[in-house]
Motif scaffolding. Structure first.
Motif, PDB file in Angstrom:
ATOM      1  N   SER A  91       0.827  -1.207   0.000  1.00 57.98           N
ATOM      2  CA  SER A  91       0.000   0.000   0.000  1.00 57.98           C
ATOM      3  C   SER A  91       0.859   1.253   0.000  1.00 57.98           C
ATOM      4  O   SER A  91       0.522   2.260  -0.638  1.00 57.98           O
ATOM      5  CB  SER A  91      -0.940   0.009   1.214  1.00 57.98           C
ATOM      6  N   TRP A  92       2.001   1.198   0.701  1.00 59.43           N
ATOM      7  CA  TRP A  92       2.922   2.335   0.715  1.00 59.43           C
ATOM      8  C   TRP A  92       3.541   2.525  -0.673  1.00 59.43           C
ATOM      9  O   TRP A  92       3.752   3.656  -1.122  1.00 59.43           O
ATOM     10  CB  TRP A  92       4.029   2.116   1.754  1.00 59.43           C
ATOM     11  N   VAL A  93       3.841   1.422  -1.330  1.00 61.71           N
ATOM     12  CA  VAL A  93       4.447   1.489  -2.662  1.00 61.71           C
ATOM     13  C   VAL A  93       3.501   2.173  -3.641  1.00 61.71           C
ATOM     14  O   VAL A  93       3.888   3.097  -4.370  1.00 61.71           O
ATOM     15  CB  VAL A  93       4.807   0.076  -3.181  1.00 61.71           C
TER      16      VAL A  93
ATOM     17  N   HIS B  92       1.844   6.962  -7.330  1.00 64.65           N
ATOM     18  CA  HIS B  92       1.009   8.040  -7.855  1.00 64.65           C
ATOM     19  C   HIS B  92       1.791   9.357  -7.891  1.00 64.65           C
ATOM     20  O   HIS B  92       1.628  10.155  -8.805  1.00 64.65           O
ATOM     21  CB  HIS B  92      -0.263   8.191  -7.028  1.00 64.65           C
ATOM     22  N   THR B  93       2.640   9.566  -6.885  1.00 69.09           N
ATOM     23  CA  THR B  93       3.499  10.753  -6.884  1.00 69.09           C
ATOM     24  C   THR B  93       4.627  10.606  -7.885  1.00 69.09           C
ATOM     25  O   THR B  93       5.011  11.575  -8.555  1.00 69.09           O
ATOM     26  CB  THR B  93       4.083  10.973  -5.478  1.00 69.09           C
ATOM     27  N   SER B  94       5.153   9.394  -8.010  1.00 67.52           N
ATOM     28  CA  SER B  94       6.302   9.151  -8.883  1.00 67.52           C
ATOM     29  C   SER B  94       5.975   9.367 -10.357  1.00 67.52           C
ATOM     30  O   SER B  94       6.870   9.708 -11.137  1.00 67.52           O
ATOM     31  CB  SER B  94       6.806   7.720  -8.675  1.00 67.52           C
ATOM     32  N   VAL B  95       4.714   9.168 -10.743  1.00 68.12           N
ATOM     33  CA  VAL B  95       4.336   9.377 -12.146  1.00 68.12           C
ATOM     34  C   VAL B  95       4.667  10.799 -12.577  1.00 68.12           C
ATOM     35  O   VAL B  95       5.318  11.039 -13.601  1.00 68.12           O
ATOM     36  CB  VAL B  95       2.832   9.089 -12.349  1.00 68.12           C
TER      37      VAL B  95
ATOM     38  N   ASP C  41      -1.183   7.581 -14.564  1.00 64.71           N
ATOM     39  CA  ASP C  41      -1.647   7.463 -13.181  1.00 64.71           C
ATOM     40  C   ASP C  41      -2.887   6.586 -13.101  1.00 64.71           C
ATOM     41  O   ASP C  41      -3.056   5.818 -12.146  1.00 64.71           O
ATOM     42  CB  ASP C  41      -1.943   8.859 -12.628  1.00 64.71           C
ATOM     43  N   THR C  42      -3.762   6.677 -14.096  1.00 66.27           N
ATOM     44  CA  THR C  42      -4.961   5.823 -14.133  1.00 66.27           C
ATOM     45  C   THR C  42      -4.578   4.358 -14.276  1.00 66.27           C
ATOM     46  O   THR C  42      -5.179   3.478 -13.645  1.00 66.27           O
ATOM     47  CB  THR C  42      -5.873   6.252 -15.295  1.00 66.27           C
ATOM     48  N   LEU C  43      -3.570   4.085 -15.105  1.00 64.89           N
ATOM     49  CA  LEU C  43      -3.101   2.708 -15.262  1.00 64.89           C
ATOM     50  C   LEU C  43      -2.539   2.171 -13.949  1.00 64.89           C
ATOM     51  O   LEU C  43      -2.778   1.025 -13.572  1.00 64.89           O
ATOM     52  CB  LEU C  43      -2.034   2.645 -16.363  1.00 64.89           C
TER      53      LEU C  43
ATOM     54  N   VAL D   3      -3.929  -1.097 -11.754  1.00 64.91           N
ATOM     55  CA  VAL D   3      -3.094  -2.183 -11.217  1.00 64.91           C
ATOM     56  C   VAL D   3      -3.241  -2.259  -9.702  1.00 64.91           C
ATOM     57  O   VAL D   3      -3.318  -3.350  -9.117  1.00 64.91           O
ATOM     58  CB  VAL D   3      -1.622  -1.963 -11.617  1.00 64.91           C
ATOM     59  N   GLU D   4      -3.297  -1.113  -9.055  1.00 66.58           N
ATOM     60  CA  GLU D   4      -3.451  -1.079  -7.608  1.00 66.58           C
ATOM     61  C   GLU D   4      -4.745  -1.764  -7.170  1.00 66.58           C
ATOM     62  O   GLU D   4      -4.771  -2.529  -6.201  1.00 66.58           O
ATOM     63  CB  GLU D   4      -3.427   0.368  -7.128  1.00 66.58           C
ATOM     64  N   LYS D   5      -5.836  -1.500  -7.882  1.00 61.80           N
ATOM     65  CA  LYS D   5      -7.114  -2.117  -7.518  1.00 61.80           C
ATOM     66  C   LYS D   5      -7.057  -3.636  -7.646  1.00 61.80           C
ATOM     67  O   LYS D   5      -7.644  -4.358  -6.843  1.00 61.80           O
ATOM     68  CB  LYS D   5      -8.225  -1.554  -8.413  1.00 61.80           C
TER      69      LYS D   5
END
Length: 263
Positions: free
Chosen positions: A180-182, A187-190, A240-242, A246-248
């Protein structure tokens, strides 16, 4: 008046309304030539984007270069941050030894490394990738490091009592805790990956959206500058949407938060 965005359609309506208000205010304000000189005109910006993608079709090569740089930096920076974050979080002695150096490297304004990377890697894509990697790496690293450190000692003790070895702890305890931290950091890294790529293009490049923006700045073509910003923003939102998709898929085990309270 209370509003509760239970309906996705209603939520999209309000989001679109905000966009329309912003664009309308921008259009009205830039009817003054003095304002338009500094902020451009939305219709001219739209025409520039249309010309790039439909008429001249010269944006695809530049956008492709910027996207390749961004994706390479995003992937390399994320992998390196994940690996080093896990390593140091699970090696307290090594972490303590390297702590001042990591803090010093993170405190450095990494944009100043761009000329050095240009000397090392040339003016091709790799100097831009290297700069963007330095921006992505530390965001992911610190989030992974903190995520592993946040693992409950009680959970670790219970899993060890069940006979789990180091590899099993890593797979079933540490990695899920850090996941979850990753994704929060990704999202910020994008955005940071795009920043590194574009800044690198500013300092030396013959291709890329950053190069187009730099050329427009040199001729005070503010509409093309804003057009480049819009294109980069849209590309960042897609990426970011992609990441969110993947996160979901990977975070199905995580309980969802409650419904939004009434405003």
């Amino acid at each position: 008046m209370a509003f509760r965005p239970d309906s996705k359609g209603m939520l999209r309506f309000w989001q679109l309304l905000v966009l329309v208000v912003i664009l309308g205010a921008w259009h009205i304000a830039t009817r003054s030539q003095q304002v338009a000189f500094f902020f451009g005109e939305p219709l001219m910006v739209a025409q520039r984007i249309w010309s790039w993608f439909v008429v001249e079709r010269d944006i695809y090569v530049h956008l492709g270069v910027t996207l390749v740089e961004t994706l390479l930096a995003f992937g390399i920076g994320t992998a390196a941050g994940l690996g080093v974050g896990l390593w140091l979080a699970l090696s307290p002695l090594t972490s303590a030894i390297l702590d001042p150096y990591i803090k010093a490297a993170n405190s450095m304004p990494r944009v100043i490394l761009a000329p050095i990377f240009a000397v090392w890697f040339g003016l091709g894509i790799w100097s831009k990738v290297a700069l963007a990697v330095t921006l992505v790496f530390f965001i992911v690293f610190f989030n992974v490091y903190q995520g592993v450190k946040e693992v409950s000692p009680v959970v670790l003790a219970n899993v060890r009592m069940l006979g789990a070895n180091r590899q099993q702890l890593l797979r079933h305890v540490y990695l899920p805790s850090a996941t979850s931290w990753v994704f929060s950091s990704l999202h910020t890294s994008v955005g940071l990956a795009f920043v590194g790529a574009v800044v690198g293009e500013y300092l030396g490049s013959a291709r890329g959206v950053g190069y187009l923006i730099l050329q427009a700045e040199g001729t005070f073509d503010i509409n093309t500058v804003f057009a480049g910003i819009v294109v980069l923003t849209a590309a960042a939102l897609v990426l970011d949407t992609l990441v969110g998709s993947v996160e979901k898929r990977l975070m199905k085990w995580q309980p969802r938060t409650g419904e939004t309270e009434k405003l």
